[in-house]
Write an enzyme that holds these catalytic residues in place. Structure first.
Site, PDB file in Angstrom:
ATOM      1  N   THR A  50       0.854  -1.180   0.000  1.00 11.78           N
ATOM      2  CA  THR A  50       0.000   0.000   0.000  1.00 11.78           C
ATOM      3  C   THR A  50       0.892   1.232   0.000  1.00 11.78           C
ATOM      4  O   THR A  50       2.038   1.172   0.422  1.00 11.78           O
ATOM      5  CB  THR A  50      -0.935   0.045   1.232  1.00 11.78           C
ATOM      6  OG1 THR A  50      -0.146  -0.006   2.422  1.00 11.78           O
ATOM      7  CG2 THR A  50      -1.927  -1.093   1.219  1.00 11.78           C
ATOM      8  N   ASP A  51       0.353   2.320  -0.459  1.00 10.93           N
ATOM      9  CA  ASP A  51       1.065   3.595  -0.444  1.00 10.93           C
ATOM     10  C   ASP A  51       0.894   4.282   0.902  1.00 10.93           C
ATOM     11  O   ASP A  51       0.102   3.853   1.733  1.00 10.93           O
ATOM     12  CB  ASP A  51       0.542   4.509  -1.554  1.00 10.93           C
ATOM     13  CG  ASP A  51       0.905   4.026  -2.946  1.00 10.93           C
ATOM     14  OD1 ASP A  51       1.959   3.380  -3.085  1.00 10.93           O
ATOM     15  OD2 ASP A  51       0.131   4.295  -3.881  1.00 10.93           O
ATOM     16  N   ALA A  52       1.602   5.357   1.097  1.00  8.84           N
ATOM     17  CA  ALA A  52       1.503   6.133   2.330  1.00  8.84           C
ATOM     18  C   ALA A  52       0.068   6.566   2.568  1.00  8.84           C
ATOM     19  O   ALA A  52      -0.620   7.007   1.650  1.00  8.84           O
ATOM     20  CB  ALA A  52       2.420   7.353   2.262  1.00  8.84           C
ATOM     21  N   VAL A  95      -2.574   4.836   3.148  1.00  6.10           N
ATOM     22  CA  VAL A  95      -3.631   3.941   2.674  1.00  6.10           C
ATOM     23  C   VAL A  95      -3.960   2.902   3.739  1.00  6.10           C
ATOM     24  O   VAL A  95      -3.079   2.370   4.409  1.00  6.10           O
ATOM     25  CB  VAL A  95      -3.200   3.250   1.360  1.00  6.10           C
ATOM     26  CG1 VAL A  95      -4.214   2.217   0.917  1.00  6.10           C
ATOM     27  CG2 VAL A  95      -2.982   4.293   0.271  1.00  6.10           C
TER      28      VAL A  95
END
Length: 81
Positions: free
Chosen positions: A52-54, A56
């Protein structure tokens, strides 16, 4: 070696995403690795099924890791929570 699979849910608001990074300790993978290493007293490598991205959030993300000794699953869950 004992192979464990965990299914996790998290609020990623204050984290820099799933994958461990050299520039920060604020990742989900890094936090889980830190807690499992402290619990077991050994170096643990947590392998995630995705990223996941920051910022998320995730629900139902799967990861696995190996530990030398067998652990009670409920005891491990309490420690991780």
């Amino acid at each position: 070696m004992n192979n464990y699979r965990i299914t996790i849910q998290y609020d990623g608001t204050r984290y820099r995403g799933w994958q461990s990074q050299n520039s920060t300790d604020e990742t989900i993978q890094g936090k889980i690795t830190e807690v499992l290493s402290r619990m077991s007293g050994e170096d643990v490598a947590v392998i995630g099924s995705g990223r996941t991205d920051a910022g998320v959030h995730a629900r139902g993300q799967v990861a696995n890791f190996y530990l030398s000794n067998a652990w009670d699953v409920e005891e491990m869950q309490d420690y991780l929570n």
